[in-house]
Design a protein around this motif. Structure first.
Motif, short mmCIF file in Angstrom:
data_model
loop_
_atom_site.label_atom_id
_atom_site.label_comp_id
_atom_site.label_asym_id
_atom_site.label_seq_id
_atom_site.Cartn_x
_atom_site.Cartn_y
_atom_site.Cartn_z
N VAL A 1 16.82 -47.68 -42.20
CA VAL A 1 16.93 -48.89 -41.37
C VAL A 1 15.61 -49.16 -40.64
CG1 VAL A 1 18.05 -49.89 -39.34
CG2 VAL A 1 19.43 -48.74 -41.08
N ALA A 2 15.01 -48.10 -40.10
CA ALA A 2 13.75 -48.26 -39.39
C ALA A 2 12.62 -48.67 -40.33
CB ALA A 2 13.40 -46.95 -38.68
N LEU A 3 12.61 -48.15 -41.55
CA LEU A 3 11.55 -48.47 -42.51
C LEU A 3 11.55 -49.95 -42.90
CD1 LEU A 3 11.35 -45.47 -45.01
CD2 LEU A 3 9.45 -46.52 -43.78
N LYS A 4 12.73 -50.57 -42.89
CA LYS A 4 12.81 -51.99 -43.25
C LYS A 4 12.07 -52.87 -42.24
CE LYS A 4 17.21 -51.56 -45.73
NZ LYS A 4 18.65 -51.93 -45.77
N LYS A 5 11.80 -52.34 -41.07
CA LYS A 5 11.11 -53.12 -40.03
C LYS A 5 9.59 -53.00 -40.14
CE LYS A 5 14.89 -52.12 -36.81
NZ LYS A 5 15.26 -51.49 -35.51
N ALA A 6 9.11 -52.14 -41.03
CA ALA A 6 7.67 -51.90 -41.15
C ALA A 6 6.98 -53.07 -41.84
CB ALA A 6 7.42 -50.60 -41.92
N ASN A 7 5.88 -53.52 -41.24
CA ASN A 7 5.06 -54.59 -41.81
C ASN A 7 3.68 -54.09 -42.22
OD1 ASN A 7 7.00 -56.69 -41.39
ND2 ASN A 7 6.48 -56.63 -39.21
N GLY A 8 3.31 -52.93 -41.70
CA GLY A 8 1.99 -52.39 -42.01
C GLY A 8 2.08 -51.08 -42.76
N ASP A 9 1.38 -50.07 -42.27
CA ASP A 9 1.37 -48.75 -42.90
C ASP A 9 2.25 -47.81 -42.09
OD1 ASP A 9 -0.44 -49.92 -44.56
OD2 ASP A 9 -2.18 -48.85 -43.79
N ALA A 10 3.47 -47.57 -42.56
CA ALA A 10 4.42 -46.72 -41.85
C ALA A 10 4.11 -45.25 -42.12
CB ALA A 10 5.85 -47.04 -42.26
N VAL A 11 4.13 -44.46 -41.06
CA VAL A 11 3.84 -43.03 -41.17
C VAL A 11 4.98 -42.24 -40.55
CG1 VAL A 11 2.27 -41.17 -40.53
CG2 VAL A 11 1.36 -43.42 -41.10
N PHE A 12 5.47 -41.26 -41.30
CA PHE A 12 6.54 -40.37 -40.84
C PHE A 12 5.90 -39.12 -40.26
CE2 PHE A 12 9.25 -36.69 -41.86
CZ PHE A 12 10.40 -37.03 -41.17
N LYS A 13 6.36 -38.69 -39.05
CA LYS A 13 5.75 -37.54 -38.39
C LYS A 13 6.79 -36.64 -37.76
CE LYS A 13 1.92 -37.93 -36.18
NZ LYS A 13 0.91 -38.23 -35.13
N PHE A 14 6.50 -35.36 -37.76
CA PHE A 14 7.19 -34.43 -36.88
C PHE A 14 6.15 -33.81 -35.97
CE2 PHE A 14 8.06 -29.96 -35.85
CZ PHE A 14 9.13 -30.15 -34.99
#
Length: 272
Positions: free
Chosen positions: A100-113
């Motif tokens: 759901v959160a990824l669908k809001k990405a317009n640029g370069d989405a980065v997943f982090k821990f």
């Protein structure tokens, strides 16, 4: 030692102690300016334990979190202040929330821990060294000490088991949902290990502080009973460390050089 020199040293120690108390009062009276506005639940007891001791106070902390950021990427990684926070959680994350959160990405989405991090200002260098030893024994092997130009002694408690993976470019998803689920499993495992290390750090710190208090009390009693005693016995580093034996599966990535623990202590001139 001449009496005048002893008086000068005692006066200097008193001045430093008074300045440290002033810094502590100012820091703890400030409003929490973090995004959350409060200390994370998993580290509240740890922060309270440190702030209750006269030789420490915490300046910042984060219990560990999973993030999804939308922004540009440069050679140094994602700049958080110039990006959009699509998802932030301090508990294990599920795939549906991430998608759901990824669908809001317009640029370069980065997943982090991002694992647990804690910054503590210490009254004396020996206090920072004791706390550093506890952190290393608890699994936070990237911890280090810095000394500022004004004499501020800071300890940063850190580890190396973070995670950072780009997922999209200009709003286009570059990986499969199966890979995202794989990443989430890894991040959630890291989150659980992170929590265990925090608990171990808290328990080891309690033990070290108790031993330090006992040692200090015995020294005072000895001085009182022997007024001619002018030399204090040096502290035993092993007793102060509150040595905790790491679990067998508590290992850092292979790029950690555990063969020389001395490299974990970093004392650099830095002004805070």
């Amino acid at each position: 030692m001449p009496k005048w020199r002893a008086r000068t040293l005692n006066s200097s120690r008193m001045d430093r102690s008074a300045e440290f108390k002033k810094w502590k009062a100012q820091c703890l009276s400030k409003a929490d300016l973090s995004r959350k506005g409060s200390v994370d639940e998993d580290v509240i007891e740890l922060v309270q334990l440190l702030n209750a001791r006269e030789q420490f106070f915490t300046t910042s902390s984060c219990a560990g979190r999973i993030l999804l950021l939308d922004g540009g990427i440069n050679g140094l990684g994602v700049q958080k202040q110039n990006c959009c926070w699509l998802l932030v959680t301090h508990i294990p994350c599920v795939k549906d929330d991430m998608m759901v959160a990824l669908k809001k990405a317009n640029g370069d989405a980065v997943f982090k821990f991002e694992p647990f991090v804690l910054h503590v200002q210490c009254r004396q260098l020996q206090d920072a060294q004791m706390l550093h030893s506890v952190a290393i024994d608890s699994g936070f092997r990237n911890s280090g000490i810095t000394v500022g130009k004004r004499g501020k002694i800071m300890l940063a408690v850190r580890s190396t088991h973070g995670l950072e993976v780009p997922l999209s470019h200009k709003g286009k998803l570059m990986v499969t949902e199966e890979y995202i689920e794989f990443l989430l499993n890894i991040a959630n495992q890291k989150m659980e290990e992170n929590k265990k290390r925090i608990e171990r750090f808290y328990n080891c710190l309690q033990l070290a502080l108790e031993r330090e208090t006992i040692t200090y009390s015995h020294t005072k009693i000895k001085e009182k009973n022997n007024p001619f005693c002018t030399h204090k016995k040096k502290r035993n580093p092993e007793k102060l460390r509150g040595k905790c034996i790491p679990e067998e599966n508590d290992k850092e990535p292979e790029n950690d050089d555990d063969s020389d623990p001395g490299i974990n202590v970093a004392i650099f001139p830095k002004d805070y």
